[in-house]
Design a protein around this motif. Sequence first.
Motif, PDB file in Angstrom:
ATOM      1  N   ALA A 101     -31.626-110.966 -13.385  1.00  0.00           N
ATOM      2  CA  ALA A 101     -30.635-110.356 -14.264  1.00  0.00           C
ATOM      3  C   ALA A 101     -29.800-109.370 -13.448  1.00  0.00           C
ATOM      4  CB  ALA A 101     -31.328-109.648 -15.429  1.00  0.00           C
ATOM      5  N   PRO A 102     -28.558-109.096 -13.864  1.00  0.00           N
ATOM      6  CA  PRO A 102     -27.664-108.257 -13.066  1.00  0.00           C
ATOM      7  C   PRO A 102     -28.207-106.871 -12.738  1.00  0.00           C
ATOM      8  CG  PRO A 102     -26.413-109.422 -14.733  1.00  0.00           C
ATOM      9  CD  PRO A 102     -27.861-109.694 -15.017  1.00  0.00           C
ATOM     10  N   ARG A 103     -29.025-106.298 -13.618  1.00  0.00           N
ATOM     11  CA  ARG A 103     -29.569-104.964 -13.341  1.00  0.00           C
ATOM     12  C   ARG A 103     -30.822-105.012 -12.480  1.00  0.00           C
ATOM     13  NH1 ARG A 103     -30.085-101.799 -18.913  1.00  0.00           N
ATOM     14  NH2 ARG A 103     -31.123-103.755 -19.472  1.00  0.00           N
ATOM     15  N   GLY A 104     -31.328-106.200 -12.202  1.00  0.00           N
ATOM     16  CA  GLY A 104     -32.509-106.329 -11.362  1.00  0.00           C
ATOM     17  C   GLY A 104     -33.801-105.940 -12.039  1.00  0.00           C
ATOM     18  N   ASP A 105     -33.796-105.840 -13.378  1.00  0.00           N
ATOM     19  CA  ASP A 105     -34.989-105.401 -14.100  1.00  0.00           C
ATOM     20  C   ASP A 105     -35.818-106.557 -14.636  1.00  0.00           C
ATOM     21  OD1 ASP A 105     -33.000-106.143 -15.891  1.00  0.00           O
ATOM     22  OD2 ASP A 105     -33.527-104.609 -17.372  1.00  0.00           O
ATOM     23  N   ARG A 106     -35.321-107.797 -14.494  1.00  0.00           N
ATOM     24  CA  ARG A 106     -36.050-108.970 -14.961  1.00  0.00           C
ATOM     25  C   ARG A 106     -35.454-110.212 -14.299  1.00  0.00           C
ATOM     26  NH1 ARG A 106     -33.972-108.549 -21.271  1.00  0.00           N
ATOM     27  NH2 ARG A 106     -31.787-108.197 -20.757  1.00  0.00           N
ATOM     28  N   PHE A 107     -36.216-111.297 -14.370  1.00  0.00           N
ATOM     29  CA  PHE A 107     -35.731-112.542 -13.792  1.00  0.00           C
ATOM     30  C   PHE A 107     -36.294-113.725 -14.553  1.00  0.00           C
ATOM     31  CE2 PHE A 107     -39.610-111.518 -11.494  1.00  0.00           C
ATOM     32  CZ  PHE A 107     -40.276-112.731 -11.363  1.00  0.00           C
ATOM     33  N   VAL A 108     -35.668-114.862 -14.372  1.00  0.00           N
ATOM     34  CA  VAL A 108     -36.074-116.109 -15.024  1.00  0.00           C
ATOM     35  C   VAL A 108     -36.506-117.095 -13.956  1.00  0.00           C
ATOM     36  CG1 VAL A 108     -35.253-118.099 -16.341  1.00  0.00           C
ATOM     37  CG2 VAL A 108     -34.582-115.815 -17.019  1.00  0.00           C
ATOM     38  N   SER A 109     -37.582-117.828 -14.235  1.00  0.00           N
ATOM     39  CA  SER A 109     -37.983-118.950 -13.385  1.00  0.00           C
ATOM     40  C   SER A 109     -37.848-120.240 -14.191  1.00  0.00           C
ATOM     41  CB  SER A 109     -39.419-118.789 -12.883  1.00  0.00           C
ATOM     42  OG  SER A 109     -40.336-118.802 -13.966  1.00  0.00           O
ATOM     43  N   ALA A 110     -37.455-121.307 -13.508  1.00  0.00           N
ATOM     44  CA  ALA A 110     -37.320-122.615 -14.150  1.00  0.00           C
ATOM     45  C   ALA A 110     -38.140-123.623 -13.372  1.00  0.00           C
ATOM     46  CB  ALA A 110     -35.855-123.046 -14.188  1.00  0.00           C
ATOM     47  N   ALA A 111     -39.128-124.213 -14.044  1.00  0.00           N
ATOM     48  CA  ALA A 111     -40.041-125.169 -13.409  1.00  0.00           C
ATOM     49  C   ALA A 111     -40.145-126.403 -14.292  1.00  0.00           C
ATOM     50  CB  ALA A 111     -41.421-124.538 -13.216  1.00  0.00           C
ATOM     51  N   GLY A 112     -39.492-127.474 -13.904  1.00  0.00           N
ATOM     52  CA  GLY A 112     -39.459-128.640 -14.767  1.00  0.00           C
ATOM     53  C   GLY A 112     -38.796-128.290 -16.081  1.00  0.00           C
ATOM     54  N   ARG A 113     -39.526-128.416 -17.176  1.00  0.00           N
ATOM     55  CA  ARG A 113     -39.004-128.034 -18.494  1.00  0.00           C
ATOM     56  C   ARG A 113     -39.454-126.636 -18.909  1.00  0.00           C
ATOM     57  NH1 ARG A 113     -39.311-133.494 -22.259  1.00  0.00           N
ATOM     58  NH2 ARG A 113     -38.412-134.947 -20.722  1.00  0.00           N
ATOM     59  N   LYS A 114     -40.154-125.943 -18.020  1.00  0.00           N
ATOM     60  CA  LYS A 114     -40.701-124.620 -18.336  1.00  0.00           C
ATOM     61  C   LYS A 114     -39.714-123.528 -17.939  1.00  0.00           C
ATOM     62  CE  LYS A 114     -44.830-126.406 -19.314  1.00  0.00           C
ATOM     63  NZ  LYS A 114     -45.415-126.409 -20.664  1.00  0.00           N
ATOM     64  N   LEU A 115     -39.416-122.660 -18.878  1.00  0.00           N
ATOM     65  CA  LEU A 115     -38.505-121.548 -18.664  1.00  0.00           C
ATOM     66  C   LEU A 115     -39.257-120.262 -19.005  1.00  0.00           C
ATOM     67  CD1 LEU A 115     -35.485-121.045 -17.957  1.00  0.00           C
ATOM     68  CD2 LEU A 115     -35.011-121.139 -20.415  1.00  0.00           C
ATOM     69  N   ARG A 116     -39.386-119.354 -18.013  1.00  0.00           N
ATOM     70  CA  ARG A 116     -40.160-118.142 -18.229  1.00  0.00           C
ATOM     71  C   ARG A 116     -39.375-116.908 -17.798  1.00  0.00           C
ATOM     72  NH1 ARG A 116     -46.414-120.014 -16.741  1.00  0.00           N
ATOM     73  NH2 ARG A 116     -46.504-121.556 -18.438  1.00  0.00           N
ATOM     74  N   LEU A 117     -39.517-115.843 -18.595  1.00  0.00           N
ATOM     75  CA  LEU A 117     -38.842-114.577 -18.346  1.00  0.00           C
ATOM     76  C   LEU A 117     -39.874-113.543 -17.903  1.00  0.00           C
ATOM     77  CD1 LEU A 117     -36.202-112.844 -18.635  1.00  0.00           C
ATOM     78  CD2 LEU A 117     -36.986-112.338 -20.967  1.00  0.00           C
TER      79      LEU A 117
END
Length: 202
Positions: A101-117
């Motif tokens: 995220a732009p503020r660097g306080d969180r991120f997303v991972s994408a693995a196949g159909r799995k989306l995690r915050l």
Amino acid sequence: MRWQANIDDHVISLAWSSDGSLLAAASVSGPITIFDAATGVLKHALKGHGFGTTSIVWQPGGKMLGSVGQDGKARLWDSATGAEAVVLDAGSAWVERIAWAPRGDRFVSAAGRKLRLWDESGELLRAYPDQPSTIADVAWAPKGKEFAAAGYGGVTFFTADADAPRARFAWKGSVLALAWSPDGKYVVGGAQDCSVHFLYVK
């Protein structure tokens, strides 16, 4: 030419630190190398991911380098020490994308159909329901209030506080790459059929 360097295999992902002082290069076989951007001096040699690294991204305004790969993991690396700070299970054997995220306080991972915050320390904030197709790309809006995920069938928009998508652009094909306009009003998607889609974000 200011400098050049060789690494162990061909480069699959490159990333500049937010202050421009460091350049990270991930090789397709896994290792990640961090260079001093001004001089080319080797700062850190990271083990990366077994079976191969797929993507690296620097934390905006921070010191962490995020990486994902074909070992099913998302990893955070401390750029000051070169130490592996966090190892996370992204939910599938192959992790394709990571996006801060732009503020660097969180991120997303994408693995196949799995989306995690995740938050910046690696705590899981939300595991979204499985997506209809493999996720090809993920990109945050400039203000960080939402992010978009691309794949076969179109582009889907998510927020951090709900499992269900906020909106969806349907397309009979695969959207492979995403980019937001700097003002956050548009998302551009590049599709497998050589088309480019400009989406107005309400």
